[in-house]
Design a protein around this motif. Structure first.
Motif, mmCIF file in Angstrom:
data_model
loop_
_atom_site.group_PDB
_atom_site.id
_atom_site.type_symbol
_atom_site.label_atom_id
_atom_site.label_comp_id
_atom_site.label_asym_id
_atom_site.label_seq_id
_atom_site.Cartn_x
_atom_site.Cartn_y
_atom_site.Cartn_z
ATOM 1 N N GLU A 1 0.863 -1.188 0.000
ATOM 2 C CA GLU A 1 0.000 0.000 0.000
ATOM 3 C C GLU A 1 0.896 1.235 0.000
ATOM 4 O O GLU A 1 1.768 1.368 0.868
ATOM 5 C CB GLU A 1 -0.873 -0.007 1.258
ATOM 6 C CG GLU A 1 -1.656 1.241 1.514
ATOM 7 C CD GLU A 1 -3.041 1.184 0.918
ATOM 8 O OE1 GLU A 1 -3.347 0.191 0.226
ATOM 9 O OE2 GLU A 1 -3.813 2.114 1.146
ATOM 10 N N ASP B 1 -11.944 -5.853 -5.411
ATOM 11 C CA ASP B 1 -11.299 -4.812 -4.608
ATOM 12 C C ASP B 1 -10.187 -4.199 -5.452
ATOM 13 O O ASP B 1 -9.042 -4.633 -5.416
ATOM 14 C CB ASP B 1 -10.741 -5.464 -3.343
ATOM 15 C CG ASP B 1 -10.353 -4.430 -2.303
ATOM 16 O OD1 ASP B 1 -10.598 -3.232 -2.522
ATOM 17 O OD2 ASP B 1 -9.802 -4.836 -1.266
ATOM 18 N N GLU C 1 -7.451 -1.464 -6.937
ATOM 19 C CA GLU C 1 -6.497 -0.489 -6.405
ATOM 20 C C GLU C 1 -6.310 0.593 -7.467
ATOM 21 O O GLU C 1 -5.980 0.284 -8.620
ATOM 22 C CB GLU C 1 -5.156 -1.190 -6.149
ATOM 23 C CG GLU C 1 -4.012 -0.291 -5.822
ATOM 24 C CD GLU C 1 -3.869 -0.068 -4.317
ATOM 25 O OE1 GLU C 1 -4.721 -0.551 -3.560
ATOM 26 O OE2 GLU C 1 -2.910 0.593 -3.923
ATOM 27 N N ARG D 1 -12.295 -3.924 1.667
ATOM 28 C CA ARG D 1 -11.774 -3.042 2.704
ATOM 29 C C ARG D 1 -12.722 -1.860 2.886
ATOM 30 O O ARG D 1 -13.235 -1.319 1.897
ATOM 31 C CB ARG D 1 -10.399 -2.523 2.281
ATOM 32 C CG ARG D 1 -9.319 -3.589 2.321
ATOM 33 C CD ARG D 1 -8.093 -3.101 1.616
ATOM 34 N NE ARG D 1 -8.408 -2.882 0.217
ATOM 35 C CZ ARG D 1 -7.806 -2.046 -0.575
ATOM 36 N NH1 ARG D 1 -6.833 -1.304 -0.119
ATOM 37 N NH2 ARG D 1 -8.165 -1.917 -1.823
ATOM 38 N N GLU E 1 -9.074 1.588 3.305
ATOM 39 C CA GLU E 1 -8.629 2.188 2.039
ATOM 40 C C GLU E 1 -9.001 3.671 2.074
ATOM 41 O O GLU E 1 -10.157 4.022 2.316
ATOM 42 C CB GLU E 1 -9.368 1.492 0.887
ATOM 43 C CG GLU E 1 -9.220 2.141 -0.463
ATOM 44 C CD GLU E 1 -8.055 1.560 -1.237
ATOM 45 O OE1 GLU E 1 -7.326 0.719 -0.675
ATOM 46 O OE2 GLU E 1 -7.869 1.953 -2.392
#
Lengths: 267, 267, 267
Positions: free
Chosen positions: A38, B36, B38, C3, C38
């Motif tokens: 992350e 999910d 990113e 998340r 997140e």
């Protein structure tokens, strides 16, 4: 399981595409090792080559992050010269940065643990450029670290880290003499005079703050205690004396910048 | 399992709230399908409608990302007109962009794989606006792709992608004639003269670089080889000739911008 | 499992390091509770203390996010004074913000559910500063909420939330009188005159739009219908009348800012 955290602090400028190259390299190498890292941007608005501002920002912010976070910091006027790149554990946090003082303020209030010079090129990109070590050395090293590399493999122990000279406020008779450390994005003037410095001065409402030819009576607790447009002094959220214009820019109105002298006199 | 990656490159301006609408749509549709995703910002500081700058930045950066990353790019002066929106696989990366040349530089050094026109509205938001296809078409299509949609379902194959004309440097006698491709966030002038162009010129220390009426003797390896404030030429981390002021802005000092001519003469 | 999502909207300025302090606090407290949160930045370019702009941006963007997203919003000229901080559920979204009208536009088109005053300090950082409640109160409360805290524990129900007065467009004879709501990052002037307001005016091609002493004939569907450099009016992707320069800045060319009057007359 929590994803490992890596933060980025640079002087590349907000929106600089160079930054995304670092992110691409870090993500690619970590994912090759099946690690879902992350990435958090701290700021990319450090003034170009302003190591002092970078050091203050890092010292304020890094300790707020979860233990074990890796902070990659690139404010590096010496890139490609003989300055070292280092890995350092300071307090609960980990840092990858040039050894130019950028992480040195942190060691004043947190204990310095292991530190290593980044010298083994097997953890870098092949054929690193001479102008972009953030992408070619620091990002790949971060990827190796989040993938479990023992930091002692990076190179020999780093001793005698470069210390940044930061001006300290001085008590002189009934006054404290300091200066503007940096100007924030509102135009507020952040000084090197602290909450602690003022404790012996007596009643805050009676203090006189002088900066750029202007005088301010009293040190407030918050912006909202003063009408919009007024010049005021207050203790900011880092415990530093700050000179501000409510709903305005003190830097512009006072024509003041980094290193402008500031004096506080007891009432 | 790694989360699918989507990057965003736009000319919306850093801090534009339009961008967050794209992120909201992408996150909502992907999560409805239990994916999910990113999201990584490449940059939103491409000059408004500057397709050329966007194309150079994408070509520099996209190949750094993990294979299979989807790059959504919005520099789209023709939004709402007859220009096509496309999906294209180039090298190991995937792109969603207007067909206006924005991804065309990538195909010079990476092989173009499948490409499709985005024509089937079932993968868009219902009733798309005519002014914001990034939110209403590209973001939802990206959400469908990360959720496993076969790209051939998006529309018919896209042939004859628009090619961007990019000025090439020219060798003329003992000189190379080029120009400024773009100005980076430090004010450095990035030119279309490459590391390779200079190899036949002989000793780099003896080269003469001319730009905006100024002459620079020698091409350096890094900024730190020159004192602060000095005008210098170096090969940057992308292998391009760059004109810079050490700790300063060459664009401001030389009054130079994109398309400014640059000449390099052998020593 | 997805998340939990937290968004941030502030007037700190892009690149402000204060923002990263909020992120550090949020990540630290959530991870202590084993929650992998997140964080998505909406924007940090709200004009300093411009509650109105913040409210418009939040109302446009928040509903695009997945249900249950927590939106932390800090545009807070009254920080440290008696203004309340609140938690509010509006439509499918959740908000943490000062009670100064920042979330009030959302309640015009979405139902207001539970709302609570943030009064129980056990969910804050210990010894919160008086100038940075985003870091010391809102970020820790967000961390508790994503970790499963029942919001009713935060404090007593919040009644009578502060309503923002937003200028409404007015129909007057054959004309609609409105004003510039805010200026976007391209310099486009976004007005409070909507798509719906124009429906009774007849043929859009015949409408006359007046702003800052300039007249524009016709309301277009998109930027590309007008040559570069031309002044134009169109309905933007939010359904609002917008005044723009194709490939340029209307704000600069017209010298127009927030609250500039705009009139539309039937053809």
């Amino acid at each position: 399981m929590m994803r490992p955290l890596v933060t980025l602090t640079t002087d590349f400028g907000m929106g600089s595409p160079y930054l995304a190259q670092m992110k691409g390299v870090l993500l690619s190498l970590a994912r090759e090792r099946s690690v879902d890292v992350e990435i958090i941007d701290i700021t990319h608005a450090i003034g170009p080559q302003n190591v002092r501002q970078g050091a203050v920002v890092l010292a304020d912010i890094a300790p707020r992050f979860p233990a074990g976070t890796i902070h990659v910091a690139v404010v590096d006027p010496g890139v490609g010269t003989r300055r070292r790149l280092i890995y350092a554990e300071i307090g609960t946090q980990k840092f990858l940065a040039p050894d130019n003082g950028l992480v040195s303020l942190l060691t004043r209030t947190n204990s310095l643990g292991s530190a290593f010079v980044l010298s083994d090129p097997q953890y870098w990109l092949p054929e690193p450029s001479r102008t972009f070590h953030g992408r070619d050395i620091l990002a790949p090293v971060a990827a190796h670290l989040v993938s479990g590399l023992d930091p002692s493999r990076l190179g020999p122990p780093a001793n005698d880290l470069v210390e940044l000279e930061l001006p300290q406020s001085i008590r002189e008779g009934a006054a404290i003499h300091g200066e503007v450390l940096y100007v924030d994005s509102f135009g507020n003037l952040i000084t090197n005079i602290t909450h602690g410095d003022l404790t012996w001065c007596g009643d805050r409402a009676q203090l006189m703050v002088e900066c750029a030819g202007r005088q301010i009576r009293g040190v407030l607790g918050t912006y909202g205690e003063s009408p919009p447009g007024s010049l005021l002094a207050l203790i900011d959220s880092q415990g530093r004396l700050e000179i501000a214009i409510a709903c305005g820019s003190a830097a512009r109105e006072l024509g003041a910048a980094e290193r402008e002298p500031v004096v506080v006199r007891g009432g």
